[in-house]
Design a protein around this motif. Structure first.
Motif, PDB file in Angstrom:
ATOM      1  N   GLU A  26      19.473  22.687  -5.424  1.00 41.91           N
ATOM      2  CA  GLU A  26      18.866  22.553  -4.086  1.00 41.91           C
ATOM      3  C   GLU A  26      19.472  23.583  -3.119  1.00 41.91           C
ATOM      4  OE1 GLU A  26      16.701  19.891  -2.479  1.00 41.91           O
ATOM      5  OE2 GLU A  26      16.003  20.009  -4.550  1.00 41.91           O
ATOM      6  N   ILE A  27      20.791  23.675  -3.150  1.00 37.44           N
ATOM      7  CA  ILE A  27      21.466  24.628  -2.253  1.00 37.44           C
ATOM      8  C   ILE A  27      21.024  26.050  -2.613  1.00 37.44           C
ATOM      9  CG2 ILE A  27      23.673  25.539  -1.413  1.00 37.44           C
ATOM     10  CD1 ILE A  27      25.002  22.930  -2.370  1.00 37.44           C
TER      11      ILE A  27
ATOM     12  N   HIS B 247      28.645  14.570  -1.233  1.00 42.25           N
ATOM     13  CA  HIS B 247      27.969  15.867  -1.102  1.00 42.25           C
ATOM     14  C   HIS B 247      28.890  16.878  -0.415  1.00 42.25           C
ATOM     15  CE1 HIS B 247      26.963  14.306   2.971  1.00 42.25           C
ATOM     16  NE2 HIS B 247      27.163  15.559   3.289  1.00 42.25           N
TER      17      HIS B 247
ATOM     18  N   MET C 183      17.710  33.879   1.691  1.00 39.72           N
ATOM     19  CA  MET C 183      18.287  34.094   3.025  1.00 39.72           C
ATOM     20  C   MET C 183      18.720  35.545   3.264  1.00 39.72           C
ATOM     21  SD  MET C 183      18.406  31.123   4.710  1.00 39.72           S
ATOM     22  CE  MET C 183      19.850  30.805   5.654  1.00 39.72           C
TER      23      MET C 183
ATOM     24  N   MET D 122      10.250  24.078   2.430  1.00 42.89           N
ATOM     25  CA  MET D 122       9.835  24.895   1.292  1.00 42.89           C
ATOM     26  C   MET D 122       8.887  24.112   0.389  1.00 42.89           C
ATOM     27  SD  MET D 122      13.437  26.713   0.282  1.00 42.89           S
ATOM     28  CE  MET D 122      14.156  27.978   1.332  1.00 42.89           C
ATOM     29  N   GLN D 123       9.229  22.852   0.140  1.00 44.97           N
ATOM     30  CA  GLN D 123       8.395  22.033  -0.764  1.00 44.97           C
ATOM     31  C   GLN D 123       7.018  21.762  -0.139  1.00 44.97           C
ATOM     32  OE1 GLN D 123      11.249  18.960  -1.378  1.00 44.97           O
ATOM     33  NE2 GLN D 123      12.224  20.017  -3.097  1.00 44.97           N
TER      34      GLN D 123
ATOM     35  N   HIS E   6      24.695  20.186   5.162  1.00 43.76           N
ATOM     36  CA  HIS E   6      23.975  19.369   4.178  1.00 43.76           C
ATOM     37  C   HIS E   6      22.551  19.090   4.676  1.00 43.76           C
ATOM     38  CE1 HIS E   6      23.172  16.171   1.302  1.00 43.76           C
ATOM     39  NE2 HIS E   6      22.965  15.332   2.301  1.00 43.76           N
ATOM     40  N   TYR E   7      22.443  18.654   5.933  1.00 46.01           N
ATOM     41  CA  TYR E   7      21.114  18.319   6.453  1.00 46.01           C
ATOM     42  C   TYR E   7      20.270  19.574   6.700  1.00 46.01           C
ATOM     43  CZ  TYR E   7      22.385  13.482   6.570  1.00 46.01           C
ATOM     44  OH  TYR E   7      22.756  12.227   6.170  1.00 46.01           O
TER      45      TYR E   7
ATOM     46  N   LEU F 142      10.350  32.211   6.670  1.00 44.41           N
ATOM     47  CA  LEU F 142      11.721  31.738   6.463  1.00 44.41           C
ATOM     48  C   LEU F 142      12.486  31.716   7.791  1.00 44.41           C
ATOM     49  CD1 LEU F 142      13.895  30.818   4.527  1.00 44.41           C
ATOM     50  CD2 LEU F 142      14.362  33.205   3.957  1.00 44.41           C
TER      51      LEU F 142
ATOM     52  N   TYR G 121      21.873  19.054  -7.134  1.00 37.87           N
ATOM     53  CA  TYR G 121      22.275  19.349  -5.747  1.00 37.87           C
ATOM     54  C   TYR G 121      22.605  20.834  -5.594  1.00 37.87           C
ATOM     55  CZ  TYR G 121      24.454  18.839  -1.163  1.00 37.87           C
ATOM     56  OH  TYR G 121      24.770  18.964   0.161  1.00 37.87           O
TER      57      TYR G 121
ATOM     58  N   GLN H 115      18.360  27.128  -4.129  1.00 43.12           N
ATOM     59  CA  GLN H 115      16.957  27.424  -3.790  1.00 43.12           C
ATOM     60  C   GLN H 115      16.761  27.584  -2.279  1.00 43.12           C
ATOM     61  OE1 GLN H 115      14.870  24.334  -5.887  1.00 43.12           O
ATOM     62  NE2 GLN H 115      14.736  25.559  -7.747  1.00 43.12           N
ATOM     63  N   ALA H 116      17.509  26.788  -1.521  1.00 41.06           N
ATOM     64  CA  ALA H 116      17.392  26.903  -0.060  1.00 41.06           C
ATOM     65  C   ALA H 116      17.969  28.226   0.439  1.00 41.06           C
ATOM     66  CB  ALA H 116      18.096  25.728   0.617  1.00 41.06           C
ATOM     67  N   MET H 117      18.966  28.730  -0.252  1.00 45.20           N
ATOM     68  CA  MET H 117      19.694  29.904   0.242  1.00 45.20           C
ATOM     69  C   MET H 117      19.288  31.230  -0.416  1.00 45.20           C
ATOM     70  SD  MET H 117      21.498  28.655   2.499  1.00 45.20           S
ATOM     71  CE  MET H 117      21.761  26.979   2.987  1.00 45.20           C
TER      72      MET H 117
ATOM     73  N   LEU I 267      16.736  38.119   5.246  1.00 43.68           N
ATOM     74  CA  LEU I 267      16.697  38.122   6.715  1.00 43.68           C
ATOM     75  C   LEU I 267      17.775  39.005   7.332  1.00 43.68           C
ATOM     76  CD1 LEU I 267      16.011  34.361   7.537  1.00 43.68           C
ATOM     77  CD2 LEU I 267      14.383  36.202   7.211  1.00 43.68           C
TER      78      LEU I 267
ATOM     79  N   LEU J 153      29.424  20.598  -1.661  1.00 41.90           N
ATOM     80  CA  LEU J 153      29.170  21.758  -0.795  1.00 41.90           C
ATOM     81  C   LEU J 153      30.399  22.666  -0.718  1.00 41.90           C
ATOM     82  CD1 LEU J 153      27.190  20.798   2.442  1.00 41.90           C
ATOM     83  CD2 LEU J 153      26.810  22.781   0.985  1.00 41.90           C
TER      84      LEU J 153
ATOM     85  N   LEU K  31      15.564  22.504   5.108  1.00 39.18           N
ATOM     86  CA  LEU K  31      14.945  23.741   4.615  1.00 39.18           C
ATOM     87  C   LEU K  31      14.173  23.483   3.325  1.00 39.18           C
ATOM     88  CD1 LEU K  31      17.446  26.730   5.005  1.00 39.18           C
ATOM     89  CD2 LEU K  31      15.197  26.487   6.032  1.00 39.18           C
ATOM     90  N   ARG K  32      14.771  22.714   2.432  1.00 41.59           N
ATOM     91  CA  ARG K  32      14.113  22.410   1.157  1.00 41.59           C
ATOM     92  C   ARG K  32      12.804  21.640   1.385  1.00 41.59           C
ATOM     93  NH1 ARG K  32      13.504  24.515  -2.743  1.00 41.59           N
ATOM     94  NH2 ARG K  32      13.591  22.786  -4.212  1.00 41.59           N
TER      95      ARG K  32
ATOM     96  N   ILE L  22      20.305  22.168   4.750  1.00 46.25           N
ATOM     97  CA  ILE L  22      19.783  22.487   3.414  1.00 46.25           C
ATOM     98  C   ILE L  22      18.626  21.552   3.062  1.00 46.25           C
ATOM     99  CG2 ILE L  22      20.351  22.400   0.933  1.00 46.25           C
ATOM    100  CD1 ILE L  22      23.232  23.332   1.848  1.00 46.25           C
TER     101      ILE L  22
END
Lengths: 86, 193
Positions: A50-51, A15, A58, B185-186, B175-176, B131, A47, A53-55, A61, A19, B181-182, B178
């Protein structure tokens, strides 16, 4: 830990590699390898998704300093003493 | 040449040579990234604004005294100063005694200022607040890497240098962050459904 044993690589792709690739920091060899092989590895795409969607939210903000703060800083930066010394 | 093509190092050199507009360009270029990073580190808009101002005053004085020698590493340098000030502020606030009013409430609550962990006081009002709350709930080391990578746009190598860790530790924390956060969100989506 997310680890993929990739073909043609002398070590497992982790990973961390993905990244670094996502943020444009992977070295050229690994970047090329990921680009050439991503279609065979749906888990890599997942993966990245995932990144993303998480970001993706952002940036909402982000804030900016108020005008008074900026004025104080710019006034300080325009120090006559500094420019007369320079 | 547009200002976006001029490197930070060139702008600083121009500023040292007496061109104040060069400093203004630098400030405009980085203000949101730096303030947003500070804000997410300290969790208080007004404190963040103060730290932002103090950081830039210190930056100006350092440049004026000829102490800037980081070439095009302006942003990591400024963020190092801002991060140190933020950490000092967080530590100072944790050391502050809680002053209560006649009804036993923390007096800073009524002033809109908090001295304890911010997440305990947050009420998520809309998506942005939610958020921000999720980011605040991340472990401190994960939150820091996330902010510095995503907002401040520092490379993992630069973050490792700034936080005095190694690059693999930083990547692991990201990594952790992310994953955490996911998960949040889920869970949130599952609740809505």
């Amino acid at each position: 830990m997310f680890v993929v044993l990739a073909k043609h690589m002398t070590r497992p792709l982790s990973h961390s590699d993905l990244l670094l690739y996502y943020y444009g920091e992977a070295d050229a060899e690994i970047s090329a390898f990921i680009q050439d092989n991503i279609s065979e590895h749906p888990e890599w795409s997942m993966y990245f998704q995932e990144i993303y969607q998480a970001m993706s939210d952002m940036d909402t903000l982000m804030i900016s300093p108020n005008s008074t703060t900026l004025s104080i800083i710019l006034e300080e930066s325009d120090s006559k003493l500094f420019h007369s010394i320079g | 040449m547009t200002t976006s093509l001029i490197t930070d190092g060139v702008l600083i050199k121009r500023y040292i040579d007496g061109n104040n507009a060069a400093f203004e360009t630098l400030l405009k270029r980085h203000r949101s990234r730096i303030l947003s990073s500070i804000y997410l580190l300290v969790g208080d808009r007004y404190v963040a604004e103060d730290i932002f101002q103090e950081t830039f005053i210190k930056v100006i004085h350092s440049i004026q005294k000829g102490k800037y020698n980081h070439e095009d590493k302006f942003l990591p340098w400024v963020l190092r100063i801002a991060r140190n000030m933020s950490i000092d502020t967080i530590r100072a606030r944790k050391r502050m005694p809680v002053v209560v009013d006649t009804e036993g409430r923390d007096i800073f609550d009524s002033l809109g200022i908090t001295v304890e962990s911010q997440e305990e006081y947050r009420v998520a009002k809309d998506d942005v607040d939610i958020l921000r709350q999720w980011i605040w709930e991340l472990p401190e080391d994960q939150r820091e890497v996330l902010i510095l990578r995503q907002y401040a746009d520092l490379s993992f190598k630069e973050i490792a240098a700034l936080t005095e860790t190694n690059i693999n530790t930083c990547i692991g924390r990201m990594h952790y962050a992310i994953l955490n956060l996911r998960k949040k969100m889920q869970k949130s989506v599952a609740k809505v459904k």
